[in-house]
Design a protein around this motif. Sequence first.
Motif, mmCIF file in Angstrom:
data_model
loop_
_atom_site.group_PDB
_atom_site.id
_atom_site.type_symbol
_atom_site.label_atom_id
_atom_site.label_comp_id
_atom_site.label_asym_id
_atom_site.label_seq_id
_atom_site.Cartn_x
_atom_site.Cartn_y
_atom_site.Cartn_z
ATOM 1 N N THR A 298 17.046 -20.256 10.056
ATOM 2 C CA THR A 298 17.570 -19.858 11.370
ATOM 3 C C THR A 298 19.081 -19.920 11.366
ATOM 4 O OG1 THR A 298 15.657 -20.725 12.557
ATOM 5 C CG2 THR A 298 17.696 -20.563 13.811
ATOM 6 N N ILE A 299 19.709 -18.898 11.961
ATOM 7 C CA ILE A 299 21.139 -18.995 12.277
ATOM 8 C C ILE A 299 21.209 -19.135 13.790
ATOM 9 C CG2 ILE A 299 23.378 -17.835 12.200
ATOM 10 C CD1 ILE A 299 22.338 -16.325 9.713
ATOM 11 N N ASP A 300 21.571 -20.313 14.243
ATOM 12 C CA ASP A 300 21.605 -20.583 15.686
ATOM 13 C C ASP A 300 23.052 -20.482 16.165
ATOM 14 O OD1 ASP A 300 20.522 -21.516 18.233
ATOM 15 O OD2 ASP A 300 21.787 -23.258 17.840
ATOM 16 N N ILE A 301 23.268 -19.601 17.139
ATOM 17 C CA ILE A 301 24.637 -19.308 17.562
ATOM 18 C C ILE A 301 24.959 -19.981 18.895
ATOM 19 C CG2 ILE A 301 26.287 -17.444 18.009
ATOM 20 C CD1 ILE A 301 24.392 -15.549 16.528
ATOM 21 N N GLY A 302 26.101 -20.670 18.910
ATOM 22 C CA GLY A 302 26.645 -21.156 20.184
ATOM 23 C C GLY A 302 25.936 -22.377 20.748
ATOM 24 N N THR A 303 25.951 -22.451 22.082
ATOM 25 C CA THR A 303 25.612 -23.706 22.767
ATOM 26 C C THR A 303 24.184 -23.778 23.309
ATOM 27 O OG1 THR A 303 26.425 -22.709 24.808
ATOM 28 C CG2 THR A 303 27.987 -24.060 23.555
ATOM 29 N N ARG A 304 23.461 -22.665 23.330
ATOM 30 C CA ARG A 304 22.212 -22.635 24.107
ATOM 31 C C ARG A 304 21.177 -23.656 23.626
ATOM 32 N NH1 ARG A 304 17.360 -19.594 24.802
ATOM 33 N NH2 ARG A 304 16.956 -19.286 27.028
ATOM 34 N N GLN A 305 21.088 -23.851 22.327
ATOM 35 C CA GLN A 305 20.084 -24.806 21.813
ATOM 36 C C GLN A 305 20.716 -26.162 21.483
ATOM 37 O OE1 GLN A 305 16.976 -24.200 22.080
ATOM 38 N NE2 GLN A 305 17.171 -22.019 22.528
ATOM 39 N N MET A 306 21.878 -26.395 22.081
ATOM 40 C CA MET A 306 22.632 -27.617 21.801
ATOM 41 C C MET A 306 21.786 -28.875 22.015
ATOM 42 S SD MET A 306 26.453 -27.824 23.252
ATOM 43 C CE MET A 306 26.051 -28.700 24.739
ATOM 44 N N GLY A 307 21.820 -29.786 21.055
ATOM 45 C CA GLY A 307 21.108 -31.049 21.208
ATOM 46 C C GLY A 307 19.641 -30.962 20.817
ATOM 47 N N ARG A 308 19.174 -29.766 20.452
ATOM 48 C CA ARG A 308 17.757 -29.601 20.152
ATOM 49 C C ARG A 308 17.431 -29.803 18.681
ATOM 50 N NH1 ARG A 308 14.300 -25.012 23.301
ATOM 51 N NH2 ARG A 308 12.872 -26.518 24.184
ATOM 52 N N TYR A 309 18.486 -29.903 17.872
ATOM 53 C CA TYR A 309 18.257 -30.148 16.447
ATOM 54 C C TYR A 309 19.438 -30.932 15.898
ATOM 55 C CZ TYR A 309 21.316 -26.042 16.035
ATOM 56 O OH TYR A 309 22.364 -25.164 16.152
ATOM 57 N N THR A 310 19.257 -31.499 14.708
ATOM 58 C CA THR A 310 20.334 -32.290 14.095
ATOM 59 C C THR A 310 20.597 -31.754 12.683
ATOM 60 O OG1 THR A 310 18.831 -33.816 13.005
ATOM 61 C CG2 THR A 310 19.465 -34.374 15.281
ATOM 62 N N LYS A 311 21.494 -32.404 11.978
ATOM 63 C CA LYS A 311 21.804 -31.988 10.592
ATOM 64 C C LYS A 311 20.578 -32.133 9.684
ATOM 65 C CE LYS A 311 26.779 -32.357 10.090
ATOM 66 N NZ LYS A 311 27.067 -32.055 11.471
ATOM 67 N N ASP A 312 19.649 -33.008 10.080
ATOM 68 C CA ASP A 312 18.431 -33.184 9.269
ATOM 69 C C ASP A 312 17.516 -31.968 9.333
ATOM 70 O OD1 ASP A 312 19.285 -35.667 8.620
ATOM 71 O OD2 ASP A 312 18.155 -36.677 10.221
ATOM 72 N N ASP A 313 17.718 -31.124 10.356
ATOM 73 C CA ASP A 313 16.889 -29.907 10.456
ATOM 74 C C ASP A 313 17.506 -28.862 9.534
ATOM 75 O OD1 ASP A 313 14.936 -30.656 12.558
ATOM 76 O OD2 ASP A 313 16.761 -30.967 13.704
#
Length: 374
Positions: A298-313
Amino acid sequence: MKRIIFVTGTRADYGKLKPLMMAVEQSIEFELHVYVTGMHLLTEYGSTFKEVVKDGYNHIYIARENMPTYNMSDDLGKSISNFTRYVGEIRPDCIVVHGDRGDALMGSIVGAFNNVHVIHIEGGEVTGTIDESIRHAITRFAHFHLVANTSAEELLLAMGESPQRIKVIGSPDIDVIIGQSLATIDEVKESLKIPFDSYAVLLFHPVVTEVGLLQQQVTELFKACKESGKKFIVIYPNNDHGSHIILELYKQLEGDDSFLFFKSVRFEEFLVVLQHADFMIGNSSAGVREAPYFGVPTIDIGTRQMGRYTKDDISITHVEYNRKEILQAIVSLPRRYTVHHNWGQGNSAELFMNILGSEEFWQIPLQKQLSYKE
Ligand code: UDP
């Protein structure tokens, strides 16, 4: 027979509620009523209410009087009044809502104000945009929280929700992914007329607090996609404030053979399309939920999914709204990841029915009290 109303407002909640709705429909103890509202009603977003109708429920109500405008607060007010009337007629024992949309907030407010048990599915998660506030507001009104994992449970406990009101049932998506025999990719390509051998899935929503920047954000994204030389299956956003700006830009790109546009794709077909994609790009929750489940980058852009994943994902690469950064991410992606998920075992519907059938659930007080911890 106890009457259970499910509120569905979008393709996003319907895919997840459907396994639970089917289980209620087949039970002899409960009578299912389906209230279809919100974005489902909009022709320009694919008239997805038709997918719900096709599934053949015995009691279904299409709330055409709730036809959305581009004003989310006005829509909320209108639908609260209309749903109140419907609840007055059906006199349900329980209302079930999902996620973080205005439709679910509407259902939870009407239930709480009318002394009807409200179950909230998949509370306790985090996101950016207005969804974050909506989800936690629903938590406050809901009497019972059926969450996807222990992280969500912990957040609800930290918010002061009482432990007896929370149960982990996993995400019902997983029921659909592992429990059903989904079509093959060739069948789905044929049914959706997808001409590409390989492709990425692009799904980009407005962030309502960033609408002034939206035109530029989408332009950067599409320039990067075009320069990558890849093919993209582009799915329209949901109807949040700002989405018409995205739709206008998409119209200008129709006819460009790098992009194939869909207003919406049926959940079961969407899963197959996603599972076989080279990668997912944009800011949809599918990029942090279903794509990692399939090992799709996944390439997740910007703020919308902020806080929903970490560097471990590890399958999710975060980028800003910047052409170069996006392009760099596209060209450096690996093919697949092996990912461990914590979204449940695919038995959410079974766990849901056990809870609905238990004395404990029906005895839960409708008067809520927050529990404080030192
Ligand atoms: N989804 C779907 N068909 C589509 C696009 C999305 O069934 O054409 C599902 C997808 O699997 C995901 C959910 O809808 O579970 C949410 O996607 P979306 O990006 O629409 O909304 P979000 O959750 O990001 O607000």
